[in-house]
Scaffold this active site. Structure first.
Site, PDB file in Angstrom:
ATOM      1  N   ASP A 146     -24.787 -31.710  29.004  1.00 53.30           N
ATOM      2  CA  ASP A 146     -23.631 -32.609  28.945  1.00 53.30           C
ATOM      3  C   ASP A 146     -23.432 -33.359  30.267  1.00 53.30           C
ATOM      4  O   ASP A 146     -23.788 -32.864  31.332  1.00 53.30           O
ATOM      5  CB  ASP A 146     -22.374 -31.788  28.598  1.00 53.30           C
ATOM      6  CG  ASP A 146     -21.226 -32.663  28.115  1.00 53.30           C
ATOM      7  OD1 ASP A 146     -21.466 -33.834  27.778  1.00 53.30           O
ATOM      8  OD2 ASP A 146     -20.086 -32.158  28.072  1.00 53.30           O
ATOM      9  N   GLY A 153     -23.100 -39.491  30.444  1.00 55.13           N
ATOM     10  CA  GLY A 153     -22.233 -40.665  30.557  1.00 55.13           C
ATOM     11  C   GLY A 153     -21.509 -40.678  31.897  1.00 55.13           C
ATOM     12  O   GLY A 153     -21.440 -41.721  32.574  1.00 55.13           O
ATOM     13  N   TRP A 196     -22.428 -39.155  34.624  1.00 52.74           N
ATOM     14  CA  TRP A 196     -23.425 -39.367  35.680  1.00 52.74           C
ATOM     15  C   TRP A 196     -23.614 -40.870  35.905  1.00 52.74           C
ATOM     16  O   TRP A 196     -23.624 -41.351  37.031  1.00 52.74           O
ATOM     17  CB  TRP A 196     -24.758 -38.714  35.282  1.00 52.74           C
ATOM     18  CG  TRP A 196     -25.843 -38.873  36.295  1.00 52.74           C
ATOM     19  CD1 TRP A 196     -26.165 -38.010  37.306  1.00 52.74           C
ATOM     20  CD2 TRP A 196     -26.757 -39.988  36.404  1.00 52.74           C
ATOM     21  NE1 TRP A 196     -27.207 -38.507  38.037  1.00 52.74           N
ATOM     22  CE2 TRP A 196     -27.594 -39.718  37.518  1.00 52.74           C
ATOM     23  CE3 TRP A 196     -26.953 -41.166  35.686  1.00 52.74           C
ATOM     24  CZ2 TRP A 196     -28.614 -40.592  37.911  1.00 52.74           C
ATOM     25  CZ3 TRP A 196     -27.948 -42.041  36.085  1.00 52.74           C
ATOM     26  CH2 TRP A 196     -28.770 -41.744  37.187  1.00 52.74           C
ATOM     27  N   ARG A 245     -23.905 -46.138  30.236  1.00 48.45           N
ATOM     28  CA  ARG A 245     -24.075 -44.770  29.719  1.00 48.45           C
ATOM     29  C   ARG A 245     -25.524 -44.521  29.290  1.00 48.45           C
ATOM     30  O   ARG A 245     -26.058 -43.426  29.456  1.00 48.45           O
ATOM     31  CB  ARG A 245     -23.157 -44.540  28.513  1.00 48.45           C
ATOM     32  CG  ARG A 245     -21.673 -44.491  28.833  1.00 48.45           C
ATOM     33  CD  ARG A 245     -20.868 -44.254  27.549  1.00 48.45           C
ATOM     34  NE  ARG A 245     -21.267 -43.018  26.882  1.00 48.45           N
ATOM     35  CZ  ARG A 245     -20.819 -41.820  27.207  1.00 48.45           C
ATOM     36  NH1 ARG A 245     -19.935 -41.662  28.171  1.00 48.45           N
ATOM     37  NH2 ARG A 245     -21.239 -40.752  26.560  1.00 48.45           N
ATOM     38  N   HIS A 266     -28.442 -41.404  29.730  1.00 49.89           N
ATOM     39  CA  HIS A 266     -29.258 -40.701  28.724  1.00 49.89           C
ATOM     40  C   HIS A 266     -30.741 -40.733  29.112  1.00 49.89           C
ATOM     41  O   HIS A 266     -31.462 -39.760  28.891  1.00 49.89           O
ATOM     42  CB  HIS A 266     -29.046 -41.318  27.342  1.00 49.89           C
ATOM     43  CG  HIS A 266     -27.653 -41.136  26.816  1.00 49.89           C
ATOM     44  ND1 HIS A 266     -26.986 -39.927  26.869  1.00 49.89           N
ATOM     45  CD2 HIS A 266     -26.777 -42.003  26.243  1.00 49.89           C
ATOM     46  CE1 HIS A 266     -25.770 -40.058  26.348  1.00 49.89           C
ATOM     47  NE2 HIS A 266     -25.617 -41.311  25.966  1.00 49.89           N
ATOM     48  N   TRP A 324     -21.903 -38.649  15.963  1.00 44.14           N
ATOM     49  CA  TRP A 324     -21.926 -39.860  15.127  1.00 44.14           C
ATOM     50  C   TRP A 324     -20.679 -40.703  15.336  1.00 44.14           C
ATOM     51  O   TRP A 324     -20.659 -41.889  14.977  1.00 44.14           O
ATOM     52  CB  TRP A 324     -22.001 -39.484  13.635  1.00 44.14           C
ATOM     53  CG  TRP A 324     -23.340 -38.988  13.191  1.00 44.14           C
ATOM     54  CD1 TRP A 324     -23.685 -37.694  12.948  1.00 44.14           C
ATOM     55  CD2 TRP A 324     -24.506 -39.766  12.898  1.00 44.14           C
ATOM     56  NE1 TRP A 324     -24.995 -37.614  12.532  1.00 44.14           N
ATOM     57  CE2 TRP A 324     -25.518 -38.884  12.483  1.00 44.14           C
ATOM     58  CE3 TRP A 324     -24.796 -41.142  12.941  1.00 44.14           C
ATOM     59  CZ2 TRP A 324     -26.792 -39.299  12.120  1.00 44.14           C
ATOM     60  CZ3 TRP A 324     -26.066 -41.557  12.571  1.00 44.14           C
ATOM     61  CH2 TRP A 324     -27.043 -40.645  12.171  1.00 44.14           C
ATOM     62  N   LEU A 357     -44.128 -21.432  25.275  1.00 45.79           N
ATOM     63  CA  LEU A 357     -42.686 -21.686  25.128  1.00 45.79           C
ATOM     64  C   LEU A 357     -42.362 -22.268  23.753  1.00 45.79           C
ATOM     65  O   LEU A 357     -43.044 -23.173  23.274  1.00 45.79           O
ATOM     66  CB  LEU A 357     -42.235 -22.690  26.204  1.00 45.79           C
ATOM     67  CG  LEU A 357     -40.785 -23.174  26.103  1.00 45.79           C
ATOM     68  CD1 LEU A 357     -39.817 -22.080  26.538  1.00 45.79           C
ATOM     69  CD2 LEU A 357     -40.562 -24.429  26.947  1.00 45.79           C
ATOM     70  N   SER A 387     -18.404 -26.670  21.749  1.00 48.07           N
ATOM     71  CA  SER A 387     -18.653 -27.932  21.028  1.00 48.07           C
ATOM     72  C   SER A 387     -19.598 -27.780  19.835  1.00 48.07           C
ATOM     73  O   SER A 387     -20.499 -28.592  19.632  1.00 48.07           O
ATOM     74  CB  SER A 387     -19.183 -29.012  21.986  1.00 48.07           C
ATOM     75  OG  SER A 387     -18.240 -29.299  22.988  1.00 48.07           O
TER      76      SER A 387
HETATM   77  C1  IPE Z   1     -21.973 -31.652  23.256  1.00 44.54           C
HETATM   78  O1  IPE Z   1     -21.515 -32.614  24.145  1.00 44.54           O
HETATM   79  C2  IPE Z   1     -23.138 -32.173  22.481  1.00 44.54           C
HETATM   80  C3  IPE Z   1     -24.357 -32.412  23.261  1.00 44.54           C
HETATM   81  C4  IPE Z   1     -24.549 -32.116  24.513  1.00 44.54           C
HETATM   82  C5  IPE Z   1     -25.438 -33.010  22.512  1.00 44.54           C
HETATM   83  P1  IPE Z   1     -20.320 -33.605  23.764  1.00 44.54           P
HETATM   84  O2  IPE Z   1     -20.160 -34.510  24.921  1.00 44.54           O
HETATM   85  O3  IPE Z   1     -20.562 -34.210  22.446  1.00 44.54           O
HETATM   86  O4  IPE Z   1     -19.090 -32.590  23.628  1.00 44.54           O
HETATM   87  P2  IPE Z   1     -17.526 -32.838  23.718  1.00 44.54           P
HETATM   88  O5  IPE Z   1     -17.202 -33.993  22.823  1.00 44.54           O
HETATM   89  O6  IPE Z   1     -17.207 -33.146  25.148  1.00 44.54           O
HETATM   90  O7  IPE Z   1     -16.907 -31.548  23.291  1.00 44.54           O
HETATM   91  C1  IPE Z   2     -24.567 -35.551  26.833  1.00 45.89           C
HETATM   92  O1  IPE Z   2     -23.931 -36.448  27.681  1.00 45.89           O
HETATM   93  C2  IPE Z   2     -25.502 -36.219  25.852  1.00 45.89           C
HETATM   94  C3  IPE Z   2     -24.985 -36.287  24.479  1.00 45.89           C
HETATM   95  C4  IPE Z   2     -23.886 -35.730  24.031  1.00 45.89           C
HETATM   96  C5  IPE Z   2     -25.776 -37.034  23.525  1.00 45.89           C
HETATM   97  P1  IPE Z   2     -22.655 -37.266  27.216  1.00 45.89           P
HETATM   98  O2  IPE Z   2     -23.096 -38.539  26.586  1.00 45.89           O
HETATM   99  O3  IPE Z   2     -21.762 -36.417  26.376  1.00 45.89           O
HETATM  100  O4  IPE Z   2     -21.969 -37.567  28.619  1.00 45.89           O
HETATM  101  P2  IPE Z   2     -20.421 -37.494  28.953  1.00 45.89           P
HETATM  102  O5  IPE Z   2     -19.934 -36.160  28.503  1.00 45.89           O
HETATM  103  O6  IPE Z   2     -19.767 -38.616  28.231  1.00 45.89           O
HETATM  104  O7  IPE Z   2     -20.371 -37.646  30.440  1.00 45.89           O
HETATM  105 MG    MG Z   3     -20.232 -35.167  26.768  1.00 48.17          MG
END
Ligand code: IPE
Ligand code: IPE
Ligand code: MG
Length: 253
Positions: free
Chosen positions: A28, A31, A33, A41, A45, A77, A139, A204
């Site tokens: 997580d 975005g 970062w 964003r 990724h 989604w 692995l 989550s």
């Molecule tokens: C959890 O992160 C899902 C993944 C890392 C793929 P999210 O960013 O979706 O989680 P919430 O919305 O902060 O709980």
């Molecule tokens: C995790 O990073 C990747 C996915 C959930 C796909 P985020 O996209 O959730 O990044 P933040 O949480 O918004 O910083």
């Molecule tokens: Mg996130």
């Protein structure tokens, strides 16, 4: 974050660290970062994929048998369409660009999650990478993509209900093993350690059933910044945990 340089020495590390058999990672903070650097964003990724590559290498080097990474949740989604499309393309590109390296490194890939709603070409790609790595013995890399723990348990319940309705299974014969066998993760050990980056302290919808006795370590780094020193620091924390599994004495694994 700084670590004691002495623990970088391989043999010393090996003695000091308890290595999880199955490591789960909620990757997580991509975005945030990017935002912190004034970038889009999507750039976060892209960096996140580099960090994933590094984690796969670390997992091999440190002798982790199973690694499950959360890369797209069934709730993701709800994000803007463009971001969702970008993440889907990243998965395609990761599979295409890294397949040969994964094969060379004896990695077996398994992709868990719902296939409903995925394009047929993506499903073919997933099936292909699983088939091409199925005989690998190193692995096991499990990618949780379009994955949600509640959806997984719901799917499992439906599969079991079909068996009962067809008269092949009696309700009184349903055990925890029946449920486990119907989950996407069937055959995998439960994760002993789950790491979540970015400072958030929640599950989550990741591996809800399987995380019943997992140790959790939350780190502040955003996913693209998670490196070997973060990894070692987490393993050190895990090594000090007292796992009791409902009993009264510490268990070693
Ligand atoms: C959890 O992160 C899902 C993944 C890392 C793929 P999210 O960013 O979706 O989680 P919430 O919305 O902060 O709980
Ligand atoms: C995790 O990073 C990747 C996915 C959930 C796909 P985020 O996209 O959730 O990044 P933040 O949480 O918004 O910083
Ligand atoms: Mg996130």
């Amino acid at each position: 974050m700084s670590i004691d340089p002495a623990i970088n020495a391989e043999p010393v590390l090996r003695q000091r660290l308890r290595i999880p058999v199955h490591l789960g990672v909620i990757m997580d903070g991509n975005g945030r970062w990017a935002k912190a650097r004034g970038k889009m964003r999507t750039e976060g990724h892209i960096e996140g994929v580099k960090s994933l590559r590094n984690l796969v290498e670390l997992s091999i080097n440190y002798g982790i048998a199973h690694l499950t990474v959360f890369s797209f949740s069934s709730e993701n989604w709800t994000r803007p369409k463009d971001e969702v499309a970008f993440i889907f393309n990243l998965l395609r590109r990761f599979v295409a660009s890294d397949l040969q390296r994964l094969i060379r490194n004896n990695v077996r890939v398994r992709i868990i999650g719902s296939r409903a709603g995925l394009e047929p070409s993506l499903i073919r790609l997933i099936d292909d990478v699983e088939a091409k790595t199925v005989d690998n013995t190193g692995l096991v890399l499990v990618i949780a993509f379009n994955y949600g723990g509640k959806a997984e348990i719901t799917d499992a319940t439906r599969k079991i209900a079909v068996e009962v309705a067809a008269g092949r299974l009696k309700p009184e014969d349903i055990t925890e093993a029946t449920v486990e066998a119907a989950l996407y993760t069937s055959g995998l050990p439960d994760p002993d350690l789950i790491i979540r980056t970015s400072g958030e302290q929640r599950i989550s919808n990741f591996l809800l059933w399987q995380a019943a006795y997992s140790e959790f370590v939350f780190v502040d780094e955003n996913w693209p910044d998670f490196d070997e020193s973060s990894f070692v620091r987490v393993l050190e924390i895990f090594s000090r945990r007292d796992r009791r599994f409902g009993g009264i004495e510490a268990q070693t694994s």
